[in-house]
Design an enzyme around this catalytic site. Structure first.
Site, short mmCIF file in Angstrom:
data_model
loop_
_atom_site.label_atom_id
_atom_site.label_comp_id
_atom_site.label_asym_id
_atom_site.label_seq_id
_atom_site.Cartn_x
_atom_site.Cartn_y
_atom_site.Cartn_z
N GLU A 207 -52.77 19.45 -25.33
CA GLU A 207 -52.05 19.31 -26.60
C GLU A 207 -50.62 19.75 -26.34
OE1 GLU A 207 -53.23 17.88 -29.14
OE2 GLU A 207 -55.35 17.82 -28.64
N CYS A 241 -45.05 22.31 -32.76
CA CYS A 241 -45.11 21.17 -31.83
C CYS A 241 -44.97 19.84 -32.54
CB CYS A 241 -46.40 21.22 -31.02
SG CYS A 241 -47.90 21.17 -32.02
#
Length: 451
Positions: A207, A241
């Protein structure tokens, strides 16, 4: 083999994690602990990142609780044997899929959402029946110590362990034969994780991140867009993110949107870098990096630091080759660029690495479809930012430079499970067309079945 993997392996081989009811009880215990420790989690998040209690619950604690509730509700259905159709050529037979745990898994969690991004993949790992070792970031020691307490109090038998240490410990763990590795962090470190995992042929879920675009066209509701872009960019001081990394606005709307963003940024952080509810930047090297990115740029608002906080910053007329456009910003800085036409916008964005998230503010449904057809991204949110992570029905993950693998909800259960295919043949009939001698009649039968 480290004691962490030895214990995780022993726990898994005991067989107790195969019991779905046992997994549900573990999830219930985890839920109860998080509820009981809510104020302690908030204190730890404030100590490490100066997150307000409101932001801590909204973006970390509450999401973890919601994920557990959803998984508990659906887990029995997911874990059930899944029947599938069987081709006529295999008659008599039945076919089905089984979801089996991998075994000991390693979860490497980051510092930006240190509680949520350790616990959320852990929920998926538990639901699938794995034992787990969680290695949190050393940059958020208060939350890391709290995660250790969680493991000791909720999982005293070692179903979940927490390993505290620096990069050296992480590399040691990565070099061990875990059955699956789940990593959240930067693309550069993701490559390192993948390299070490490859030595044991360990599957990885990465991720990562990247520069997530936010497109605003002439049909957008600009007032609402300014509010929602501000929320997405300034939550956790931009250290997210999936934060909108840069704004790509249709030129005819640029000046009006900039004015609305200045107003919205000021409302979110009235005292700029001295706003108490604005999260800290994680450390001074990152703070200096942000300071360097705004040098020689046209600053509409902000651009200054105070202590460990960086003022929400708007940059106008940014060039594509500017330093601020060469890396993921990971801070409360929003560069603004403009385009004339949809064709220009799509052509430019096609040249960039695939982002983790893509945002577009528009009322033009055809434009949304064109973006979906022409561009690749981990996930998309239309007319908002960040909120796509709020649905457990939507798998979350990147593509290309922004990562591989998906989690949240059922996707997380499947990611942490090995899908086994099973065919059970009947014994009361055995058609002989596959056995010699091969006659014309048998060939016709093969043609009948395989067409």
């Amino acid at each position: 083999m480290t004691p962490f993997l030895e214990k995780a392996l022993a726990v898994f081989e005991s067989g107790k994690l195969f019991d779905v009811e046992y997994r549900i009880q573990n999830l219930k215990a985890l839920y109860a602990w998080i509820q009981e420790q809510e104020s302690e989690i908030e204190k730890a998040l404030f100590a490490d990142l100066a997150k307000s209690n409101h932001e801590a619950f909204m973006t970390e604690i509450g999401i973890a609780l919601s994920e557990i509730s959803y998984v508990k509700k659906h887990l029995k259905k997911w874990a059930r044997q899944q029947p599938v159709k069987t081709p006529l050529s295999l008659f008599p037979a039945k076919s089905y899929k089984l979801y089996r745990p991998y075994g000991p898994v390693l979860i490497l969690s980051p510092w930006n959402y240190p509680f949520l991004l350790a616990v959320e993949p852990l929920i998926s790992a538990i639901s699938a029946g794995n034992s787990a070792v969680v290695k949190p970031s050393f940059k958020t020691p208060h939350v890391s110590n709290l995660l250790l307490k969680l493991a000791e109090e909720v999982f005293p038998n070692g179903d979940v362990q927490v390993a505290l240490g620096n990069h050296a410990l992480a590399d040691t763990l990565l070099s061990e034969p875990f059955r699956l590795i789940f990593f959240t962090g930067s693309p550069n470190v993701g490559r390192h994780v993948m390299e070490l995992a490859s030595r044991n042929l360990t599957p990885v879920v990465l991720e990562l991140g990247g520069k997530s675009p936010c497109v605003v066209d002439e049909s957008a509701n600009l007032e609402l867009a300014a509010q929602r872009i501000t929320f997405g960019k300034l939550t956790n001081a931009g250290q997210t993110c999936i934060a909108p990394d840069f704004l790509y606005v249709q030129k005819s709307m640029k000046q009006k949107l900039e004015a609305l963003l200045v107003k919205a940024f000021k409302a979110f952080a009235p005292q700029g870098a001295n706003t108490e509810t604005l999260a800290n930047i994680i450390d001074f090297p990152h703070l200096q990096r942000l300071q360097n990115l705004v040098q020689n740029e046209k600053v509409l608002l902000g651009g200054k630091a105070s202590g460990k906080k960086f003022a929400p910053t708007l940059l106008s007329d940014v060039a594509w080759d500017s330093p601020v456009m060469q890396q993921e910003i990971f801070g409360p800085i929003l560069p603004i660029l403009s385009f004339e036409s949809e064709a220009e916008m799509l052509a430019k964005l096609q040249t960039l690495p695939h982002p983790l998230a893509f945002y577009v503010f528009t009322s033009n449904k055809k434009r949304v479809q064109n973006i979906q057809r022409e561009l690749h991204f981990g996930g998309m949110c239309v007319n908002d930012t960040l909120m796509q992570i709020g649905s457990p029905e939507l798998p979350f993950g990147g593509v290309g430079n922004s990562g591989m693998g998906r989690y949240h909800g059922e996707a997380g259960f499947k990611t942490f499970s090995h899908e086994e295919s099973v065919l059970e043949r009947g014994t009361w009939l055995d058609l002989d067309f596959r056995y010699p001698p091969f006659t014309d009649a048998k060939k016709k039968l093969v043609h009948f079945f395989l067409k």
